[in-house]
Write an enzyme that holds these catalytic residues in place. Structure first.
Site, PDB file in Angstrom:
ATOM      1  N   CYS A 295       0.802  -1.234   0.000  1.00 34.14           N
ATOM      2  CA  CYS A 295       0.000   0.000   0.000  1.00 34.14           C
ATOM      3  C   CYS A 295       0.834   1.283   0.000  1.00 34.14           C
ATOM      4  CB  CYS A 295      -0.937   0.002   1.209  1.00 34.14           C
ATOM      5  SG  CYS A 295      -2.099  -1.377   1.184  1.00 34.14           S
TER       6      CYS A 295
HETATM    7  N1  LIG Z   1      -2.708  -6.361   1.521  1.00 36.85           N
HETATM    8  C1  LIG Z   1      -3.204  -5.322   2.168  1.00 36.85           C
HETATM    9  O1  LIG Z   1      -2.879  -5.089   3.324  1.00 36.85           O
HETATM   10  C2  LIG Z   1      -4.207  -4.399   1.504  1.00 36.85           C
HETATM   11  C3  LIG Z   1      -4.940  -3.524   2.317  1.00 36.85           C
HETATM   12  C4  LIG Z   1      -5.882  -2.698   1.732  1.00 36.85           C
HETATM   13  C5  LIG Z   1      -6.054  -2.722   0.351  1.00 36.85           C
HETATM   14  N2  LIG Z   1      -5.310  -3.556  -0.421  1.00 36.85           N
HETATM   15  C6  LIG Z   1      -5.562  -3.545  -1.866  1.00 36.85           C
HETATM   16  O2  LIG Z   1      -6.329  -4.689  -2.200  1.00 36.85           O
HETATM   17  C7  LIG Z   1      -5.981  -5.162  -3.513  1.00 36.85           C
HETATM   18  C8  LIG Z   1      -5.575  -6.619  -3.416  1.00 36.85           C
HETATM   19  O3  LIG Z   1      -4.419  -6.734  -2.619  1.00 36.85           O
HETATM   20  P1  LIG Z   1      -3.943  -8.095  -1.959  1.00 36.85           P
HETATM   21  O4  LIG Z   1      -2.890  -7.702  -0.977  1.00 36.85           O
HETATM   22  O5  LIG Z   1      -5.108  -8.892  -1.480  1.00 36.85           O
HETATM   23  O6  LIG Z   1      -3.281  -8.811  -3.231  1.00 36.85           O
HETATM   24  P2  LIG Z   1      -2.801 -10.347  -3.336  1.00 36.85           P
HETATM   25  O7  LIG Z   1      -1.720 -10.362  -4.349  1.00 36.85           O
HETATM   26  O8  LIG Z   1      -2.549 -10.894  -1.969  1.00 36.85           O
HETATM   27  O9  LIG Z   1      -4.062 -11.105  -3.915  1.00 36.85           O
HETATM   28  C9  LIG Z   1      -4.603 -10.840  -5.158  1.00 36.85           C
HETATM   29  C10 LIG Z   1      -5.136 -12.135  -5.750  1.00 36.85           C
HETATM   30  O10 LIG Z   1      -5.773 -11.805  -6.985  1.00 36.85           O
HETATM   31  C11 LIG Z   1      -5.525 -12.853  -7.902  1.00 36.85           C
HETATM   32  N3  LIG Z   1      -5.743 -12.372  -9.263  1.00 36.85           N
HETATM   33  C12 LIG Z   1      -5.015 -11.485  -9.959  1.00 36.85           C
HETATM   34  N4  LIG Z   1      -5.564 -11.290 -11.173  1.00 36.85           N
HETATM   35  C13 LIG Z   1      -6.662 -12.070 -11.241  1.00 36.85           C
HETATM   36  C14 LIG Z   1      -7.630 -12.313 -12.241  1.00 36.85           C
HETATM   37  N5  LIG Z   1      -7.576 -11.697 -13.418  1.00 36.85           N
HETATM   38  N6  LIG Z   1      -8.618 -13.193 -11.947  1.00 36.85           N
HETATM   39  C15 LIG Z   1      -8.674 -13.817 -10.766  1.00 36.85           C
HETATM   40  N7  LIG Z   1      -7.778 -13.630  -9.781  1.00 36.85           N
HETATM   41  C16 LIG Z   1      -6.787 -12.759 -10.023  1.00 36.85           C
HETATM   42  C17 LIG Z   1      -4.092 -13.255  -7.606  1.00 36.85           C
HETATM   43  O11 LIG Z   1      -3.805 -14.544  -8.085  1.00 36.85           O
HETATM   44  C18 LIG Z   1      -4.050 -13.161  -6.066  1.00 36.85           C
HETATM   45  O12 LIG Z   1      -4.374 -14.392  -5.455  1.00 36.85           O
HETATM   46  C19 LIG Z   1      -4.880  -4.239  -3.996  1.00 36.85           C
HETATM   47  O13 LIG Z   1      -5.451  -3.210  -4.754  1.00 36.85           O
HETATM   48  C20 LIG Z   1      -4.312  -3.669  -2.712  1.00 36.85           C
HETATM   49  O14 LIG Z   1      -3.718  -2.402  -2.925  1.00 36.85           O
HETATM   50  C21 LIG Z   1      -4.411  -4.413   0.130  1.00 36.85           C
END
Ligand SMILES: NC(=O)c1ccc[n+]([C@@H]2O[C@H](COP(=O)([O-])OP(=O)(O)OC[C@H]3O[C@@H](n4cnc5c(N)ncnc54)[C@H](O)[C@@H]3O)[C@@H](O)[C@H]2O)c1
Length: 458
Positions: A295
């Protein structure tokens, strides 16, 4: 937590809708209230999996979508892989048939509500890379049917939902706000936070059509204690990137103070802890070896990029990025000075890095400043090993490392022990007892009754 049936219905009753649209909205609202709607969660990562479990726990039937077969298999076997999810809760939901996962995009058509939590990285020029959101939106568009609610949770710049997603979804002729419903609701999860989880963290929801906003608000109210509706998707998008910018700027402020204190020979931690005793008008932020995670290092650049479209320079963002990006080099420089004070050069010195996760008590090394610090030290000839109780393997810049055991021998063998992450599971008294010299970038040794002559703070 959950609004009553009549509250949600009253809200949509007040909207000026065509009878056919009103019937569609009422049917979806009734399904949300009764928790009989089928919920699809796309992207089963740090955000998506905890969300899927929360929804399953209150009784929704949840289908997770991910393009990684390994993640899908693990969910279907009830085997957890995300720190904020309780192993037993995931296993119980899968066993009860309330949570499943698939890579089969065609099953999107069977869902009533779709929540998207896919990555939003930057490209190599630090510009937003929306390829995951666009790919998912195209998948949904191929299977879109009237009466579906779609909510984006990925962090992104203001305009993504309305300017990028809506036209892609409407390409086949269905209209947002009347045929299907579209909202943005940013995830605020703070991995490793014991006090605030998905269900007790206030949730902002924005949508640019009244029916979409009413439906999305009702949907989130089923599982989240306090939902905060705002009048457009863009307002919710901006709210999220502002929150992360706020952190980035304040961390940069204390990091800059650290650089100044280093020159002035003052202890920045002493200064800050004294400052934070003021009961109003100040808020605690702490310095460190740089910012990491998915983030803080990335999200402000989403806003910076969008602001350029309005001929506007977000100068705080640029400055904060510049200061925070300098910290790994400062750590390397300070390590070099400490060794030099003891007649040693970095070249050939043994350095034990303690912690590579981007923050305390999480197993996530993404964007961790440890990668750059390790690279800088190795480039200058240091012999490097690391220990992290939560990260057994670490993919640094072009090198794969394995965590070594934190033994008295490993500590004593190091010319410098470099604390980069202050995990609670590490016994810092043991570390200082056996180490010869410690550079503590997190004040992990705070309050320790130890030989302070061995410990240098950032
Ligand atoms: N990790 C955090 O602490 C956090 C907190 C708030 C917001 N976010 C936001 O949330 C979003 C997701 O982050 P995350 O940390 O969960 O990411 P992550 O990488 O842990 O998980 C994302 C998942 O999406 C899947 N994916 C990607 N493209 C895909 C597609 N086309 N179809 C199906 N699945 C697909 C990936 O395989 C992965 O398992 C981001 O925008 C991030 O900025 C993250």
């Amino acid at each position: 937590m959950a609004e009553t049936r009549s509250e949600g219905m009253d809200e949509i009753g007040g909207l000026d809708l065509e009878p056919e649209v009103a019937a569609r909205v009422a049917a979806l609202m009734a399904g949300i209230q009764a928790q009989s709607v089928r919920v699809g969660v796309i992207g089963l990562g740090y955000v998506g999996l905890p969300f899927a479990v929360e929804k399953g726990k209150v009784g929704f039937s949840v289908l997770g979508f991910d393009r990684q077969q390994a993640r899908v298999d693990r969910v279907n076997q009830g085997r957890n892989y995300i720190g904020d999810v309780a192993d037993a809760e995931l296993a119980a939901l899968v066993a009860a048939g309330r949570l499943r996962a698939t890579t089969d995009i065609a099953q999107l058509a069977d869902m009533d509500v779709l929540v998207i939590a896919v990555p939003t990285p930057l490209n190599k020029n630090l510009n937003p890379d929306l390829r995951h959101i666009e790919a998912v939106t195209r998948d949904i568009a191929r299977h879109l049917r009237p009466g579906q609610l779609i909510s984006l949770e990925s962090t992104t710049y203001p305009g993504t939902t309305d300017e990028i997603m809506q036209p892609l979804l409407e390409a086949a002729g269905l209209r947002a706000g009347t045929d299907f419903f579209l909202a943005y609701s940013p995830e605020r999860v703070d991995p490793g936070n014991q006090r605030y989880s998905t269900c007790n963290t206030n949730k902002v929801v924005g949508a640019s059509h009244p029916a979409s906003l009413a439906l999305a608000t009702a949907f989130y109210r089923r599982t989240i204690q306090h939902v905060v509706p705002v009048g457009s998707a863009a307002a919710a998008e901006l709210c999220k990137v502002f929150e992360n910018t706020f952190r980035a700027v304040n961390i940069a402020l204390v990091n800059e103070l650290t650089l100044l204190c280093d020159r002035m020979g003052l202890n920045v931690w002493e200064v800050l802890e004294a400052a934070f005793t003021k009961p109003f008008g100040i808020m605690p932020f702490y310095p460190g070896p740089g910012v990491g995670g998915h983030c803080i290092p990335l999200d402000p650049h989403y806003l910076e990029w969008k602001a350029r479209e309005f001929n506007f320079n977000t100068r705080f963002i640029a400055l904060a990025g510049e200061i925070n990006r300098r910290m790994p080099e400062f750590v390397m420089d300070k390590a070099m000075r400490l060794l030099s004070d003891r007649g040693l050069g970095l070249r050939g010195s043994q350095v034990l890095a303690l912690g590579v996760a981007y923050k305390k008590d999480v197993d996530d090394p993404r964007e961790s400043p440890a990668a750059e610090i390790i690279e800088l030290l190795v480039q200058r000839g240091a012999r490097l090993a690391y220990h992290d109780p939560l990260v057994p393997r670490f993919q640094g810049r072009g090198r794969e490392l394995e965590s070594v055991p934190l033994s008295a021998e490993a500590l004593a063998a190091a010319d410098l022990v470099l604390i980069l992450t202050d995990h609670s599971a590490v016994d810092y008294g043991f570390v200082v007892r056996h180490a010869r010299l410690v550079l503590d970038t997190r004040f992990a040794t705070r309050g320790l009754d130890c030989d302070r002559a061995k410990v240098v703070l950032l």
